[in-house]
Write a protein that holds these residues in place. Structure first.
Motif, PDB file in Angstrom:
ATOM      1  N   PRO A   1       0.906  -1.358  -0.181  1.00  0.00           N
ATOM      2  CA  PRO A   1       0.067  -0.062   0.004  1.00  0.00           C
ATOM      3  C   PRO A   1       0.971   1.283  -0.114  1.00  0.00           C
ATOM      4  O   PRO A   1       1.634   1.222   0.776  1.00  0.00           O
ATOM      5  N   GLY A   2       0.677   1.951  -0.648  1.00  0.00           N
ATOM      6  CA  GLY A   2       1.350   3.388  -1.019  1.00  0.00           C
ATOM      7  C   GLY A   2       2.443   3.332  -1.870  1.00  0.00           C
ATOM      8  O   GLY A   2       3.265   4.320  -1.846  1.00  0.00           O
ATOM      9  N   HIS A   3       3.038   2.037  -2.203  1.00  0.00           N
ATOM     10  CA  HIS A   3       4.274   1.825  -3.203  1.00  0.00           C
ATOM     11  C   HIS A   3       3.881   1.091  -4.371  1.00  0.00           C
ATOM     12  O   HIS A   3       3.558  -0.146  -4.489  1.00  0.00           O
ATOM     13  N   PRO A   4       3.794   1.993  -5.523  1.00  0.00           N
ATOM     14  CA  PRO A   4       3.450   1.230  -6.692  1.00  0.00           C
ATOM     15  C   PRO A   4       4.429   0.163  -7.108  1.00  0.00           C
ATOM     16  O   PRO A   4       5.586   0.327  -6.493  1.00  0.00           O
ATOM     17  N   PRO A   5       4.091  -0.611  -8.042  1.00  0.00           N
ATOM     18  CA  PRO A   5       5.135  -1.575  -8.408  1.00  0.00           C
ATOM     19  C   PRO A   5       5.918  -0.961  -9.237  1.00  0.00           C
ATOM     20  O   PRO A   5       5.841  -0.049 -10.061  1.00  0.00           O
ATOM     21  N   VAL A   6       7.347  -1.659  -9.203  1.00  0.00           N
ATOM     22  CA  VAL A   6       8.489  -1.137  -9.976  1.00  0.00           C
ATOM     23  C   VAL A   6       8.524  -1.712 -11.424  1.00  0.00           C
ATOM     24  O   VAL A   6       8.715  -2.957 -11.665  1.00  0.00           O
ATOM     25  N   THR A   7       8.299  -0.902 -12.335  1.00  0.00           N
ATOM     26  CA  THR A   7       8.347  -1.171 -13.673  1.00  0.00           C
ATOM     27  C   THR A   7       9.338  -0.560 -14.331  1.00  0.00           C
ATOM     28  O   THR A   7      10.019   0.731 -13.677  1.00  0.00           O
ATOM     29  N   TRP A   8       9.986  -0.856 -15.495  1.00  0.00           N
ATOM     30  CA  TRP A   8      10.821   0.126 -16.347  1.00  0.00           C
ATOM     31  C   TRP A   8      10.619   0.472 -17.627  1.00  0.00           C
ATOM     32  O   TRP A   8      10.133  -0.260 -18.360  1.00  0.00           O
ATOM     33  N   THR A   9      11.152   1.627 -18.109  1.00  0.00           N
ATOM     34  CA  THR A   9      10.923   2.167 -19.561  1.00  0.00           C
ATOM     35  C   THR A   9      12.052   1.515 -19.971  1.00  0.00           C
ATOM     36  O   THR A   9      13.095   0.916 -19.531  1.00  0.00           O
ATOM     37  N   VAL A  10      12.033   1.572 -21.374  1.00  0.00           N
ATOM     38  CA  VAL A  10      13.121   0.872 -22.315  1.00  0.00           C
ATOM     39  C   VAL A  10      14.205   1.554 -22.048  1.00  0.00           C
ATOM     40  O   VAL A  10      15.551   1.066 -22.118  1.00  0.00           O
ATOM     41  N   GLU A  11      14.275   3.054 -22.098  1.00  0.00           N
ATOM     42  CA  GLU A  11      15.350   3.752 -21.791  1.00  0.00           C
ATOM     43  C   GLU A  11      16.024   3.503 -20.640  1.00  0.00           C
ATOM     44  O   GLU A  11      17.200   3.579 -20.443  1.00  0.00           O
ATOM     45  N   ALA A  12      15.342   3.466 -19.512  1.00  0.00           N
ATOM     46  CA  ALA A  12      15.770   3.008 -18.162  1.00  0.00           C
ATOM     47  C   ALA A  12      16.617   1.747 -18.242  1.00  0.00           C
ATOM     48  O   ALA A  12      17.560   1.251 -17.728  1.00  0.00           O
ATOM     49  N   ARG A  13      15.941   0.576 -18.925  1.00  0.00           N
ATOM     50  CA  ARG A  13      16.743  -0.555 -19.031  1.00  0.00           C
ATOM     51  C   ARG A  13      18.054  -0.417 -19.908  1.00  0.00           C
ATOM     52  O   ARG A  13      19.218  -1.133 -19.658  1.00  0.00           O
ATOM     53  N   ARG A  14      17.950   0.339 -20.861  1.00  0.00           N
ATOM     54  CA  ARG A  14      19.125   0.584 -21.741  1.00  0.00           C
ATOM     55  C   ARG A  14      20.283   1.193 -20.740  1.00  0.00           C
ATOM     56  O   ARG A  14      21.350   0.873 -20.855  1.00  0.00           O
ATOM     57  N   THR A  15      20.021   2.247 -19.969  1.00  0.00           N
ATOM     58  CA  THR A  15      20.755   2.657 -19.095  1.00  0.00           C
ATOM     59  C   THR A  15      21.533   1.739 -18.051  1.00  0.00           C
ATOM     60  O   THR A  15      22.536   1.749 -17.749  1.00  0.00           O
TER      61      THR A  15
ATOM     62  N   PRO B   1       6.372   3.578 -15.122  1.00  0.00           N
ATOM     63  CA  PRO B   1       7.497   2.841 -15.182  1.00  0.00           C
ATOM     64  C   PRO B   1       9.008   3.731 -14.774  1.00  0.00           C
ATOM     65  O   PRO B   1       8.557   4.997 -15.030  1.00  0.00           O
ATOM     66  N   VAL B   2       9.729   3.232 -14.361  1.00  0.00           N
ATOM     67  CA  VAL B   2      10.858   4.134 -14.115  1.00  0.00           C
ATOM     68  C   VAL B   2      11.815   4.637 -15.017  1.00  0.00           C
ATOM     69  O   VAL B   2      11.682   3.996 -16.133  1.00  0.00           O
ATOM     70  N   ARG B   3      12.021   5.868 -14.988  1.00  0.00           N
ATOM     71  CA  ARG B   3      12.570   6.641 -16.143  1.00  0.00           C
ATOM     72  C   ARG B   3      14.234   7.001 -15.822  1.00  0.00           C
ATOM     73  O   ARG B   3      14.412   6.783 -14.812  1.00  0.00           O
ATOM     74  N   PRO B   4      14.976   6.841 -16.913  1.00  0.00           N
ATOM     75  CA  PRO B   4      16.560   7.171 -16.520  1.00  0.00           C
ATOM     76  C   PRO B   4      16.731   8.093 -15.568  1.00  0.00           C
ATOM     77  O   PRO B   4      17.633   7.789 -14.824  1.00  0.00           O
ATOM     78  N   GLU B   5      15.959   9.182 -15.609  1.00  0.00           N
ATOM     79  CA  GLU B   5      16.390  10.251 -14.599  1.00  0.00           C
ATOM     80  C   GLU B   5      16.059  10.039 -13.311  1.00  0.00           C
ATOM     81  O   GLU B   5      16.575  10.800 -12.294  1.00  0.00           O
ATOM     82  N   GLU B   6      15.388   8.708 -12.842  1.00  0.00           N
ATOM     83  CA  GLU B   6      15.293   8.515 -11.580  1.00  0.00           C
ATOM     84  C   GLU B   6      16.383   7.668 -10.964  1.00  0.00           C
ATOM     85  O   GLU B   6      16.386   7.444  -9.895  1.00  0.00           O
ATOM     86  N   LEU B   7      17.022   7.077 -11.890  1.00  0.00           N
ATOM     87  CA  LEU B   7      18.157   6.422 -11.446  1.00  0.00           C
ATOM     88  C   LEU B   7      19.344   7.065 -10.717  1.00  0.00           C
ATOM     89  O   LEU B   7      19.429   8.321 -10.847  1.00  0.00           O
ATOM     90  N   PRO B   8      19.869   6.321  -9.850  1.00  0.00           N
ATOM     91  CA  PRO B   8      21.282   7.169  -9.198  1.00  0.00           C
ATOM     92  C   PRO B   8      22.047   7.771 -10.185  1.00  0.00           C
ATOM     93  O   PRO B   8      22.309   7.124 -11.156  1.00  0.00           O
ATOM     94  N   ASP B   9      22.870   8.809  -9.612  1.00  0.00           N
ATOM     95  CA  ASP B   9      23.544   9.312 -10.398  1.00  0.00           C
ATOM     96  C   ASP B   9      25.048   8.452 -10.878  1.00  0.00           C
ATOM     97  O   ASP B   9      25.423   8.545 -11.859  1.00  0.00           O
TER      98      ASP B   9
END
Length: 381
Positions: free
Chosen positions: A271-285, A314-322
């Protein structure tokens, strides 16, 4: 003049890299230099490798320009030898195991592990797990080597659930020596796991060698992270353990495992935490990151995102750690570049990170290894 002024060694390496994708068992040789893929090293005996090297040298000496099939002395295996040419002159040969041989010698099916850290579909990972399952079911010691975070302890526990466990990175000095001595006097210590065996001091290493000499059938499993430390007692222990050993591939060498690892490491939605999925760009990163912390680092990234992100979708590349975005380089490697990178990293792993030895094994200059690592954004190796 050579093709584009490329040296014979570079031509041989290029021919090897073109045949190596998809986990093929490949050997390139010219009678002096031998480049062996991890799959070929696992499947072929020293006798078979020496035979291939002699035949490749013979092709160079005789100027033989036609490919041919060669039976190998390893259980019906065959290899197709194809000459490597430089302006019409034979400068080496590439040997590829035939499809029928690979199919006949494929690693046995491995039950799907219950632990997320053991998930993987890549050929190198499945071969390592299959070897661990086979060796783990036998008597005697087992050594599991690999970079930090590759899952050594997880694999060791999965194939040999230990009755006793020592973390030599936490229990050191006299305490570690006493632990080994107490284990030696137990009537039946059963299965034993020693983590970070490279951290043992001389006394503990010597005590462990004595224990293995006294009880050669002891099902002792040790995990080891290669490094520069040398000690006569530790070297003696490692020599005994290396007889039955395996090496886990780092995550950067098995990018095809990322999708299944991401799915396995993602927690169930709360509850309050959506499932983690990934954009194609995030996967490539993620694929372009070199993962110095391997699966453990990936697990941290996934867990942190699952706990802290409030965005939907889905998670986008800009959300990933630096560190992940910064290590991604900024370009996607082509198939030949990836094969070249993997060959260099594989050689470095085989030779404990020694760049001079890795360069010699690949038949290229040490400066070339440094330059290639920089071009692929790989640091700290």
């Amino acid at each position: 003049m050579s093709q584009s002024d490329t040296t014979p060694e570079e031509l041989l390496l290029g021919a090897y890299l073109r045949e190596r994708p998809n986990g093929r068992a490949v050997v390139a040789a010219d009678g002096r230099t031998r480049i062996v893929s991890a799959e070929a090293a696992r499947r072929l005996s020293d006798e078979a490798l020496a035979l291939l090297e002699r035949r490749a040298g013979g092709m160079v000496r005789d100027g033989r320009t036609e490919a041919y099939e060669l039976p190998l002395p390893d259980g019906g295996w065959r290899a197709r030898l194809t000459p490597v040419l430089d302006s019409g002159e034979v400068i080496g040969a590439v040997a590829v195991l035939s499809a029928s041989a690979v199919a006949a010698g494929a690693p046995p099916a491995v039950p799907e592990p219950a632990l997320p850290g053991l998930v993987g579909v890549s050929l190198s990972w499945r071969a390592a797990v299959a070897r661990a399952v086979r060796l783990g079911g036998e008597q005697g010691p087992l050594l599991v080597s690999g970079e930090p975070g590759t899952g050594k302890a997880t694999l060791a526990r999965a194939v040999r659930a230990g009755d006793l466990e020592l973390d030599a990175a936490q229990v050191t000095g006299a305490a570690a020596r006493d632990w080994v001595r107490r284990m030696a006097v137990r009537p039946a210590p059963g299965r034993v796991l020693v983590r970070h065996v490279e951290a043992l001091d001389a006394g503990a290493a010597a005590a462990l060698v004595a224990l293995l000499e006294q009880r050669p059938a002891l099902r002792l499993t040790a995990t080891h992270t290669p490094g520069d430390r040398t000690d006569p007692c530790l070297d003696r222990l490692m020599g005994r353990l290396a007889v039955r050993s395996l090496s886990l591939p780092p995550l950067r060498e098995r990018p095809e495992d990322l999708p299944v690892l991401l799915a396995a490491l993602s927690p169930r939605p709360a509850p309050g935490h959506p499932p983690v999925t990934w954009t194609v760009e995030a996967r490539r990163t993620l694929e372009r990151h070199t993962w110095p912390g391997n699966v453990a680092e990936l697990a941290t990234v996934v867990r942190t995102l699952a706990e802290e992100r409030r965005l939907s979708g889905p998670v986008r590349p800009e959300e990933l750690p630096d560190a992940v975005r910064g290590g991604a380089g900024g370009r996607r490697l082509g198939s030949l570049e990836r094969a070249e990178r993997d060959a260099i990293l594989e050689a470095l792993r085989t030779h404990g990170g020694n760049k001079a030895r890795a360069a010699k094994a690949l038949g290229i200059a040490r400066a070339t290894v440094y330059r290639k690592l920089r071009s692929y954004g790989i640091q700290g190796i």
